[in-house]
Every structure is written in structure tokens, then in C-alpha cells.
Design a protein around this motif. Sequence first.
Motif, short mmCIF file in Angstrom:
data_model
loop_
_atom_site.label_atom_id
_atom_site.label_comp_id
_atom_site.label_asym_id
_atom_site.label_seq_id
_atom_site.Cartn_x
_atom_site.Cartn_y
_atom_site.Cartn_z
N LEU A 159 0.84 -1.19 0.00
CA LEU A 159 0.00 0.00 0.00
C LEU A 159 0.87 1.24 0.00
O LEU A 159 1.81 1.35 0.76
CB LEU A 159 -0.91 0.01 1.23
CG LEU A 159 -1.94 -1.11 1.32
CD1 LEU A 159 -2.73 -0.98 2.61
CD2 LEU A 159 -2.88 -1.05 0.13
N ASN A 160 0.49 2.15 -0.87
CA ASN A 160 1.11 3.47 -0.87
C ASN A 160 -0.02 4.48 -1.08
O ASN A 160 -1.19 4.12 -1.20
CB ASN A 160 2.22 3.59 -1.91
CG ASN A 160 1.75 3.28 -3.32
OD1 ASN A 160 0.57 3.46 -3.63
ND2 ASN A 160 2.65 2.82 -4.16
N TRP A 161 0.28 5.76 -1.18
CA TRP A 161 -0.79 6.76 -1.27
C TRP A 161 -1.56 6.65 -2.58
O TRP A 161 -2.75 6.94 -2.64
CB TRP A 161 -0.24 8.17 -1.03
CG TRP A 161 0.55 8.75 -2.17
CD1 TRP A 161 1.85 8.62 -2.41
CD2 TRP A 161 0.02 9.55 -3.22
NE1 TRP A 161 2.20 9.28 -3.55
CE2 TRP A 161 1.09 9.87 -4.07
CE3 TRP A 161 -1.26 10.02 -3.55
CZ2 TRP A 161 0.93 10.65 -5.21
CZ3 TRP A 161 -1.40 10.79 -4.69
CH2 TRP A 161 -0.32 11.10 -5.51
N HIS A 162 -0.89 6.16 -3.66
CA HIS A 162 -1.59 6.00 -4.93
C HIS A 162 -2.69 4.93 -4.80
O HIS A 162 -3.81 5.13 -5.27
CB HIS A 162 -0.62 5.57 -6.04
CG HIS A 162 0.40 6.59 -6.40
ND1 HIS A 162 0.10 7.71 -7.13
CD2 HIS A 162 1.73 6.67 -6.12
CE1 HIS A 162 1.19 8.43 -7.29
NE2 HIS A 162 2.19 7.83 -6.68
N THR A 163 -2.34 3.82 -4.17
CA THR A 163 -3.31 2.73 -4.02
C THR A 163 -4.48 3.19 -3.15
O THR A 163 -5.65 2.94 -3.48
CB THR A 163 -2.63 1.50 -3.39
OG1 THR A 163 -1.47 1.17 -4.16
CG2 THR A 163 -3.56 0.31 -3.34
N CYS A 164 -4.18 3.85 -2.05
CA CYS A 164 -5.25 4.31 -1.15
C CYS A 164 -6.14 5.36 -1.83
O CYS A 164 -7.38 5.30 -1.72
CB CYS A 164 -4.64 4.88 0.13
SG CYS A 164 -3.82 3.64 1.14
N PHE A 165 -5.55 6.30 -2.52
CA PHE A 165 -6.31 7.35 -3.19
C PHE A 165 -7.20 6.75 -4.29
O PHE A 165 -8.36 7.10 -4.44
CB PHE A 165 -5.37 8.41 -3.77
CG PHE A 165 -6.08 9.55 -4.41
CD1 PHE A 165 -6.73 10.51 -3.64
CD2 PHE A 165 -6.12 9.68 -5.80
CE1 PHE A 165 -7.39 11.57 -4.23
CE2 PHE A 165 -6.78 10.73 -6.39
CZ PHE A 165 -7.42 11.69 -5.61
N THR A 167 -8.38 3.69 -4.44
CA THR A 167 -9.45 2.92 -3.79
C THR A 167 -10.53 3.87 -3.28
O THR A 167 -11.74 3.61 -3.43
CB THR A 167 -8.88 2.07 -2.65
OG1 THR A 167 -7.86 1.22 -3.17
CG2 THR A 167 -9.96 1.23 -1.99
N LEU A 168 -10.15 4.96 -2.68
CA LEU A 168 -11.10 5.94 -2.17
C LEU A 168 -11.93 6.52 -3.31
O LEU A 168 -13.16 6.65 -3.19
CB LEU A 168 -10.36 7.05 -1.41
CG LEU A 168 -11.23 8.15 -0.83
CD1 LEU A 168 -12.20 7.59 0.22
CD2 LEU A 168 -10.38 9.25 -0.24
N CYS A 169 -11.28 6.87 -4.41
CA CYS A 169 -12.02 7.42 -5.56
C CYS A 169 -13.02 6.41 -6.11
O CYS A 169 -14.16 6.75 -6.43
CB CYS A 169 -11.05 7.84 -6.66
SG CYS A 169 -10.12 9.33 -6.24
N PHE A 170 -12.61 5.14 -6.19
CA PHE A 170 -13.50 4.10 -6.69
C PHE A 170 -14.70 3.94 -5.76
O PHE A 170 -15.85 3.83 -6.23
CB PHE A 170 -12.72 2.78 -6.83
CG PHE A 170 -13.56 1.65 -7.30
CD1 PHE A 170 -13.98 1.58 -8.61
CD2 PHE A 170 -13.96 0.64 -6.42
CE1 PHE A 170 -14.78 0.53 -9.06
CE2 PHE A 170 -14.75 -0.40 -6.86
CZ PHE A 170 -15.17 -0.46 -8.18
N LEU A 171 -14.49 3.93 -4.45
CA LEU A 171 -15.59 3.78 -3.49
C LEU A 171 -16.53 5.00 -3.54
O LEU A 171 -17.75 4.84 -3.45
CB LEU A 171 -15.05 3.57 -2.08
CG LEU A 171 -14.36 2.22 -1.83
CD1 LEU A 171 -13.74 2.18 -0.44
CD2 LEU A 171 -15.32 1.07 -2.03
N LEU A 172 -15.99 6.19 -3.70
CA LEU A 172 -16.83 7.38 -3.81
C LEU A 172 -17.65 7.34 -5.10
O LEU A 172 -18.83 7.74 -5.13
CB LEU A 172 -15.98 8.65 -3.76
CG LEU A 172 -15.41 9.02 -2.38
CD1 LEU A 172 -14.48 10.21 -2.49
CD2 LEU A 172 -16.54 9.30 -1.41
#
Length: 180
Positions: A159-165, A167-172
Motif C-alpha cells: 500500500l502506498n498513497w496511490h493505491t489508497c487514493f 481505492t477511495l475514488c473508486f468507493l466514492l
Amino acid sequence: MHGTPSPLTTTTVTLTDQGQDPDLCNPTAIREEIRLPGTSRSMGSTLAGQGPPHFSKLLSSPTVMEGSPVTLEVEVTGFPEPTLTWFKNGEKLTNDEHIELSQKEGKHALFIQKVTETDAGLYVCRAVNSSGTLSSSAALQVNASNNRCPDPNCPLLKLNWHTCFGTLCFLLYLLYLLLL
């Protein structure tokens, strides 16, 4: 034909009679010393068969990650050449498929290719010859690997910030579609 002088010089010290010269010391023994030219180092005790073990390099206490290699090394001198024995937590160690013991010209090593948590402990290297016994010890600490996986070839998700960001965009986006 003239011979060349030997690189070693010999000095013989003998007893003197008391009362000859009050400024001279009166030795109490006869001793022969051999000195290397240009040094103050004497080789008399080695040539006489005396020389207890001496560690010129002691064991160090390493901390390693589980799964990594580790080498514990000592350098020892003495005459006759000391015999070394390795111990872990008081138990004598021998060469096996996990531990490799080696020796070359006074340098002795204990090598472990892949350290496990059970390798942690107190390691002692004992040097023995007819003139004495000497030991060096070290504590090996093993840090457990947090990435445990039953299969050593399994891929780990990093996990890095690209993966987290992402995933967040996809969930939103899914939430947006759900609310429409």
C-alpha cells in the motif's frame, strides 16, 4: 665471503653475582629473548611453547531480520593453536544444514543462511589450548518479519498513497452511482 646478519637478534640475560656493581639490577632468572629488528616485540614466550588464547577480534552482538543471513566472527591467536568450540545458550553447536562453522588462519566464523526466531540467544565461542581457556560471547537478536505468508512466493499487497487514493475514488464513485 661474508655472511649477511640474521634478521633476528638474540640477547641472553644471566644472573650476576651480588656486590659486583651496585648500579646493576640483579636478575633472578636466566631468560633468552628474540626480538625483531626495529620493534620492541619479543617472541620469547611463543618460542618457549607458552601462549594462552587471545581474541584479536571479539564476537559482536548483531540484530537481524528473520530470514536474513548472519555471520558471527572471531579472530584468535595462541600457541599451540587454540581449539574453538561454539555454544548457543549453553548447548554445543556443530555443522549441520542450518549452521555452518568455518576456520581459516585464526579466523573462525559461525554462519546462518536464513535466521529464524529460534536462532536468537547467547552465543559463546570458547578457545582452549594447553596454556589456557578464553571465551567471547554475543547476543543474537532476531526481529520477526511482519509479512508472514505461508507460501514464500506469495505476492504481498504493497500500500502506498496511490493505491489508497485510487481505492477511495473508486468507493466514492460507487456511492455516487448508488445515490442516483
